[in-house]
Design a protein around this motif. Structure first.
Motif, PDB file in Angstrom:
ATOM      1  N   PHE A  17       4.038   1.535   8.136  1.00 13.00           N
ATOM      2  CA  PHE A  17       4.214   0.188   7.592  1.00 13.00           C
ATOM      3  C   PHE A  17       2.868  -0.430   7.214  1.00 13.00           C
ATOM      4  O   PHE A  17       1.860  -0.214   7.904  1.00 13.00           O
ATOM      5  CB  PHE A  17       4.882  -0.728   8.617  1.00 13.00           C
ATOM      6  N   SER A  18       2.881  -1.192   6.139  1.00 13.22           N
ATOM      7  CA  SER A  18       1.742  -2.048   5.783  1.00 13.22           C
ATOM      8  C   SER A  18       2.191  -3.497   5.934  1.00 13.22           C
ATOM      9  O   SER A  18       3.085  -3.956   5.217  1.00 13.22           O
ATOM     10  CB  SER A  18       1.287  -1.788   4.343  1.00 13.22           C
ATOM     11  N   ILE A  19       1.587  -4.205   6.870  1.00 10.30           N
ATOM     12  CA  ILE A  19       1.906  -5.623   7.095  1.00 10.30           C
ATOM     13  C   ILE A  19       0.938  -6.461   6.270  1.00 10.30           C
ATOM     14  O   ILE A  19      -0.286  -6.348   6.421  1.00 10.30           O
ATOM     15  CB  ILE A  19       1.807  -5.977   8.585  1.00 10.30           C
ATOM     16  N   ILE A  20       1.486  -7.296   5.387  1.00 10.61           N
ATOM     17  CA  ILE A  20       0.682  -8.080   4.447  1.00 10.61           C
ATOM     18  C   ILE A  20       0.841  -9.558   4.758  1.00 10.61           C
ATOM     19  O   ILE A  20       1.962 -10.086   4.790  1.00 10.61           O
ATOM     20  CB  ILE A  20       1.100  -7.771   2.999  1.00 10.61           C
ATOM     21  N   ILE A  21      -0.282 -10.224   4.988  1.00  9.75           N
ATOM     22  CA  ILE A  21      -0.262 -11.631   5.392  1.00  9.75           C
ATOM     23  C   ILE A  21      -1.162 -12.440   4.467  1.00  9.75           C
ATOM     24  O   ILE A  21      -2.393 -12.342   4.547  1.00  9.75           O
ATOM     25  CB  ILE A  21      -0.751 -11.796   6.842  1.00  9.75           C
ATOM     26  N   PRO A  22      -0.594 -13.254   3.564  1.00  6.16           N
ATOM     27  CA  PRO A  22      -1.432 -14.157   2.768  1.00  6.16           C
ATOM     28  C   PRO A  22      -1.915 -15.304   3.656  1.00  6.16           C
ATOM     29  O   PRO A  22      -1.195 -15.750   4.555  1.00  6.16           O
ATOM     30  CB  PRO A  22      -0.477 -14.653   1.679  1.00  6.16           C
ATOM     31  N   LEU A  23      -3.118 -15.767   3.409  1.00  6.66           N
ATOM     32  CA  LEU A  23      -3.712 -16.782   4.290  1.00  6.66           C
ATOM     33  C   LEU A  23      -4.475 -17.807   3.471  1.00  6.66           C
ATOM     34  O   LEU A  23      -5.233 -17.456   2.575  1.00  6.66           O
ATOM     35  CB  LEU A  23      -4.655 -16.090   5.283  1.00  6.66           C
ATOM     36  N   TYR A  24      -4.253 -19.074   3.820  1.00  7.85           N
ATOM     37  CA  TYR A  24      -4.986 -20.145   3.138  1.00  7.85           C
ATOM     38  C   TYR A  24      -5.315 -21.249   4.147  1.00  7.85           C
ATOM     39  O   TYR A  24      -4.438 -22.011   4.569  1.00  7.85           O
ATOM     40  CB  TYR A  24      -4.170 -20.717   1.977  1.00  7.85           C
ATOM     41  N   ASN A  25      -6.575 -21.305   4.556  1.00  7.84           N
ATOM     42  CA  ASN A  25      -7.090 -22.355   5.446  1.00  7.84           C
ATOM     43  C   ASN A  25      -6.316 -22.478   6.762  1.00  7.84           C
ATOM     44  O   ASN A  25      -6.071 -23.591   7.239  1.00  7.84           O
ATOM     45  CB  ASN A  25      -7.090 -23.709   4.722  1.00  7.84           C
ATOM     46  N   ARG A  26      -5.962 -21.338   7.372  1.00 14.55           N
ATOM     47  CA  ARG A  26      -5.242 -21.378   8.646  1.00 14.55           C
ATOM     48  C   ARG A  26      -5.790 -20.319   9.608  1.00 14.55           C
ATOM     49  O   ARG A  26      -5.078 -19.403  10.014  1.00 14.55           O
ATOM     50  CB  ARG A  26      -3.749 -21.158   8.419  1.00 14.55           C
ATOM     51  N   PRO A  27      -7.054 -20.440   9.980  1.00 20.55           N
ATOM     52  CA  PRO A  27      -7.645 -19.414  10.851  1.00 20.55           C
ATOM     53  C   PRO A  27      -6.994 -19.316  12.223  1.00 20.55           C
ATOM     54  O   PRO A  27      -6.835 -18.213  12.761  1.00 20.55           O
ATOM     55  CB  PRO A  27      -9.113 -19.845  10.949  1.00 20.55           C
ATOM     56  N   GLN A  28      -6.619 -20.442  12.818  1.00 20.30           N
ATOM     57  CA  GLN A  28      -6.026 -20.397  14.156  1.00 20.30           C
ATOM     58  C   GLN A  28      -4.648 -19.730  14.126  1.00 20.30           C
ATOM     59  O   GLN A  28      -4.280 -18.991  15.042  1.00 20.30           O
ATOM     60  CB  GLN A  28      -5.914 -21.807  14.743  1.00 20.30           C
ATOM     61  N   ASN A  53       0.870  -9.761  -3.877  1.00 18.22           N
ATOM     62  CA  ASN A  53       0.698  -8.677  -4.854  1.00 18.22           C
ATOM     63  C   ASN A  53      -0.633  -7.948  -4.633  1.00 18.22           C
ATOM     64  O   ASN A  53      -0.700  -6.716  -4.739  1.00 18.22           O
ATOM     65  CB  ASN A  53       0.737  -9.225  -6.282  1.00 18.22           C
ATOM     66  N   TYR A  54      -1.668  -8.705  -4.339  1.00 16.24           N
ATOM     67  CA  TYR A  54      -2.979  -8.115  -4.070  1.00 16.24           C
ATOM     68  C   TYR A  54      -2.886  -7.177  -2.864  1.00 16.24           C
ATOM     69  O   TYR A  54      -3.458  -6.078  -2.854  1.00 16.24           O
ATOM     70  CB  TYR A  54      -3.993  -9.227  -3.806  1.00 16.24           C
ATOM     71  N   GLY A  55      -2.142  -7.611  -1.858  1.00 17.56           N
ATOM     72  CA  GLY A  55      -1.931  -6.777  -0.688  1.00 17.56           C
ATOM     73  C   GLY A  55      -1.151  -5.519  -1.011  1.00 17.56           C
ATOM     74  O   GLY A  55      -1.456  -4.428  -0.508  1.00 17.56           O
ATOM     75  N   PHE A  56      -0.122  -5.647  -1.865  1.00 20.83           N
ATOM     76  CA  PHE A  56       0.654  -4.467  -2.279  1.00 20.83           C
ATOM     77  C   PHE A  56      -0.265  -3.417  -2.914  1.00 20.83           C
ATOM     78  O   PHE A  56      -0.122  -2.219  -2.671  1.00 20.83           O
ATOM     79  CB  PHE A  56       1.723  -4.861  -3.298  1.00 20.83           C
ATOM     80  N   GLU A  57      -1.189  -3.881  -3.741  1.00 18.31           N
ATOM     81  CA  GLU A  57      -2.089  -2.965  -4.451  1.00 18.31           C
ATOM     82  C   GLU A  57      -3.004  -2.201  -3.489  1.00 18.31           C
ATOM     83  O   GLU A  57      -3.360  -1.055  -3.748  1.00 18.31           O
ATOM     84  CB  GLU A  57      -2.937  -3.751  -5.452  1.00 18.31           C
ATOM     85  N   LYS A  58      -3.361  -2.834  -2.382  1.00 20.33           N
ATOM     86  CA  LYS A  58      -4.285  -2.222  -1.422  1.00 20.33           C
ATOM     87  C   LYS A  58      -3.566  -1.440  -0.326  1.00 20.33           C
ATOM     88  O   LYS A  58      -4.203  -0.661   0.393  1.00 20.33           O
ATOM     89  CB  LYS A  58      -5.141  -3.316  -0.763  1.00 20.33           C
TER      90      LYS A  58
END
Length: 323
Positions: free
Chosen positions: A3-14, A72-77
């Motif tokens: 499995f590839s787990i893909i997590i988009p993130l925007y200003n939520r480090p915690q 999509n960027y995660g899918f590519e990688k």
């Protein structure tokens, strides 16, 4: 199965830290994690890299384009046979990947979604919001069913999986927000792939931490439903009008009381029964008077915010044809 787990993130480090802490505890360990930082001003690179000794984890920073294109960027990688998308505000039970792997081996799906619920550590408001977003007394009850009045089950991107084959043949998200997950699900279905719900693929979804944030989010969801309709007109079903009808009903009830109309008493009784049903059901599920009481407000916000957003863009985009 890898499995590839893909997590988009925007200003939520915690948030990402708490999510990654749950991934360390997965029973099934054949997976990688890709964190896609979507142009954040408050990045989480240091936090993500601190997990390198515990996870097969990869951090990527890209310009801000929104969550759909970050996925999509995660899918590519990704290197996996199967891609799983989580929102950064989710906590993942230790048996999640094991349950998904076992289900796919026995009843393969090209794309899937899973249900969500509140974690015991959530605040009373978060538990009330979770109730509103999953209850049969609101449209939230549709989200966790394999079959519903809205037709084909559509996975939501806070907890969604797609096979590599889907990515290679259908591509990824073509809109980055405003209903991007449902639009993607419809294209996957139209391409002939099998989509379904995996009931055991449960996550704990924090959602919003205040009713004000929850209102903004659900108003956005109401608008998103109309945005999807501009792509697929035949997907607008009767059930999607329920929040708007409820909202108009609330307005009519308030007006009837202000004008002392005879029908006001009937409206009040109907509304009272409905709200009492929510309170009893929420109390039964959460065993908390406070959460049950807050769930009444959460349910009203869920329906009226969605209803106002739905009516706003229904008028602007479908009636006035304003793009």
């Amino acid at each position: 199965m890898f499995f590839s787990i893909i997590i988009p993130l925007y200003n939520r480090p915690q948030e990402i830290k708490e999510l990654l802490q749950t991934l360390i505890k997965q029973n099934y360990t054949a997976f990688e994690v890709l964190v896609i930082e979507d142009g954040s001003t408050e990045d989480a690179e240091e936090i993500v890299r601190s997990f390198q000794n515990n996870l097969d984890i990869h951090y990527h920073l890209k310009k801000n384009e929104g969550q759909g294109f970050a996925r999509n960027y995660g899918f590519e990688k990704a290197k996996g046979d199967y891609f799983i998308i989580f929102d950064s505000d989710c906590l993942i039970p230790s048996d999640y990947l094991e349950n998904v792997k076992n289900y796919l081996y026995n009843n393969y799906l090209d794309a899937f979604g899973g249900p969500d619920e509140a974690h015991p550590s959530f605040t009373p408001i978060q538990k009330a919001i979770s109730y509103a977003m999953t209850s049969v007394f609101t449209t939230g009850g549709i989200r966790g069913r394999s079959k519903n009045a809205g037709g084909q089950f559509h996975p939501r991107s806070f907890n969604m999986g797609v096979s590599r084959n889907v990515w290679e043949k259908v591509g990824g998200f073509i809109i980055t927000r405003l209903g991007e997950d449902i639009e993607y699900s419809i294209r996957i279905q139209q391409a002939g792939f099998k989509i379904g719900l995996i009931p055991s693929a449960k996550v704990f979804h924090k959602r919003r931490t205040s009713f004000k944030q929850f209102w903004k989010q659900l108003h956005f969801f109401g608008r998103a439903r109309i945005n999807i309709t501009t792509f697929f007109p035949n997907t607008l079903k009767a059930v999607h009008f329920f929040p708007a009808i409820f909202t108009l009903g609330i307005i009519f009830t308030l007006a009837a009381n202000l004008l002392n109309l005879e029908i006001a008493a009937f409206c009040n009784i109907f509304l009272l029964i409905y709200l009492l049903s929510i309170f009893i059901d929420a109390w039964f599920k959460n065993k908390s008077f406070k959460v049950a009481f807050l769930s009444i407000f959460a349910a009203i916000i869920q329906l009226t915010a969605y209803g106002f957003g739905f009516m706003q863009d229904f008028w602007m985009k479908l009636i006035l044809k304003n793009k």
